[in-house]
Design a protein around this motif. Sequence first.
Motif, mmCIF file in Angstrom:
data_model
loop_
_atom_site.group_PDB
_atom_site.id
_atom_site.type_symbol
_atom_site.label_atom_id
_atom_site.label_comp_id
_atom_site.label_asym_id
_atom_site.label_seq_id
_atom_site.Cartn_x
_atom_site.Cartn_y
_atom_site.Cartn_z
ATOM 1 N N HIS A 121 0.861 -0.916 -0.100
ATOM 2 C CA HIS A 121 0.139 0.076 0.071
ATOM 3 C C HIS A 121 0.793 1.303 -0.051
ATOM 4 O O HIS A 121 1.766 1.273 0.706
ATOM 5 C CB HIS A 121 -0.892 0.045 1.204
ATOM 6 N N ARG A 123 -0.893 10.987 -4.393
ATOM 7 C CA ARG A 123 -2.121 10.273 -4.610
ATOM 8 C C ARG A 123 -3.151 10.899 -5.396
ATOM 9 O O ARG A 123 -3.863 9.919 -6.296
ATOM 10 C CB ARG A 123 -2.611 10.328 -2.998
ATOM 11 N N ASN A 131 2.320 1.761 -10.539
ATOM 12 C CA ASN A 131 1.099 2.895 -10.686
ATOM 13 C C ASN A 131 0.759 3.534 -9.548
ATOM 14 O O ASN A 131 0.079 4.821 -9.649
ATOM 15 C CB ASN A 131 0.097 1.832 -11.031
ATOM 16 N N TYR A 132 1.341 3.243 -8.440
ATOM 17 C CA TYR A 132 1.073 4.346 -7.129
ATOM 18 C C TYR A 132 2.144 4.831 -6.642
ATOM 19 O O TYR A 132 2.250 5.662 -5.554
ATOM 20 C CB TYR A 132 0.497 3.110 -6.255
ATOM 21 N N TYR A 170 -4.968 -5.739 -8.084
ATOM 22 C CA TYR A 170 -5.610 -5.342 -6.786
ATOM 23 C C TYR A 170 -5.903 -6.546 -6.044
ATOM 24 O O TYR A 170 -6.338 -7.535 -6.330
ATOM 25 C CB TYR A 170 -6.807 -4.500 -7.293
ATOM 26 N N ILE A 193 -1.812 -3.854 -3.391
ATOM 27 C CA ILE A 193 -1.256 -3.735 -4.917
ATOM 28 C C ILE A 193 -0.182 -4.500 -4.929
ATOM 29 O O ILE A 193 0.726 -4.779 -3.854
ATOM 30 C CB ILE A 193 -0.875 -2.641 -5.350
ATOM 31 N N ARG A 207 6.020 3.246 1.414
ATOM 32 C CA ARG A 207 5.470 1.985 1.089
ATOM 33 C C ARG A 207 5.314 1.067 2.067
ATOM 34 O O ARG A 207 6.236 0.723 2.958
ATOM 35 C CB ARG A 207 6.646 1.265 0.007
ATOM 36 N N SER A 258 1.215 5.157 0.669
ATOM 37 C CA SER A 258 0.577 6.376 1.119
ATOM 38 C C SER A 258 1.334 7.495 1.477
ATOM 39 O O SER A 258 2.743 7.560 1.515
ATOM 40 C CB SER A 258 0.010 5.773 2.498
ATOM 41 N N ILE A 313 -6.225 5.937 -13.415
ATOM 42 C CA ILE A 313 -6.447 6.477 -12.146
ATOM 43 C C ILE A 313 -6.508 8.015 -11.730
ATOM 44 O O ILE A 313 -5.855 8.666 -12.520
ATOM 45 C CB ILE A 313 -5.083 5.907 -11.386
ATOM 46 N N ARG A 314 -7.580 8.300 -11.002
ATOM 47 C CA ARG A 314 -7.569 9.718 -10.417
ATOM 48 C C ARG A 314 -8.095 10.706 -11.650
ATOM 49 O O ARG A 314 -7.710 11.996 -11.539
ATOM 50 C CB ARG A 314 -6.558 10.220 -9.726
#
Length: 175
Positions: free
Chosen positions: A7, A49, A44-45, A114, A37, A97, A9, A166-167
């Motif tokens: 994840h 955010r 991708n992350y 996912y 993920i 991470r 953040s 995404i977003r």
Amino acid sequence: MPDALFHISDRPDIARFDPRPAPVPDAGQSGSMVWSIDREHLHNYLLPRDCPRVTFYALPESAPDDIARLMCYSSASHIVVIESRWLPAVLRERLYRYEFAPDSFTVVDVGAGYYISRVPVIPRSVTPIDDLLSELTQHDVELRVMPSLWKLYDAVIGSTLQFSIIRMRNAQPRP
């Protein structure tokens, strides 16, 4: 099942991830869950955010014309595309991470990587990421920066490539 899930953040201090409702109604899931993920899709992350992005890669069954047109003969296996206006945030943002044991997770989308857990999850570790561009280079990714994502968005969703969008609600309006 992967050996680890992740994840990303902007918060450094999450000791426990409690299940929460799906972040968007079209996520295809109901009820509360912890999202994660897999390693293959982690790139991708590795962006702020709220940064809109179009990400894609070729599948064995992808049409050669789609690969040539959208991958543009890239030597990277994955393409991540952001808007130009987000580049300053990419250069200054710090992310974290979180790594999870996969025990309580189930896959919900193999193509996007996912996984969800319906129970609280304690991270095994947390690693700060100070340089997002450098981190992206560790994942066989080509980062593209464009003034607008909309033409590419339309081309990718109409292609035979695997993609994640995404977003996009944060993207510049369609021209």
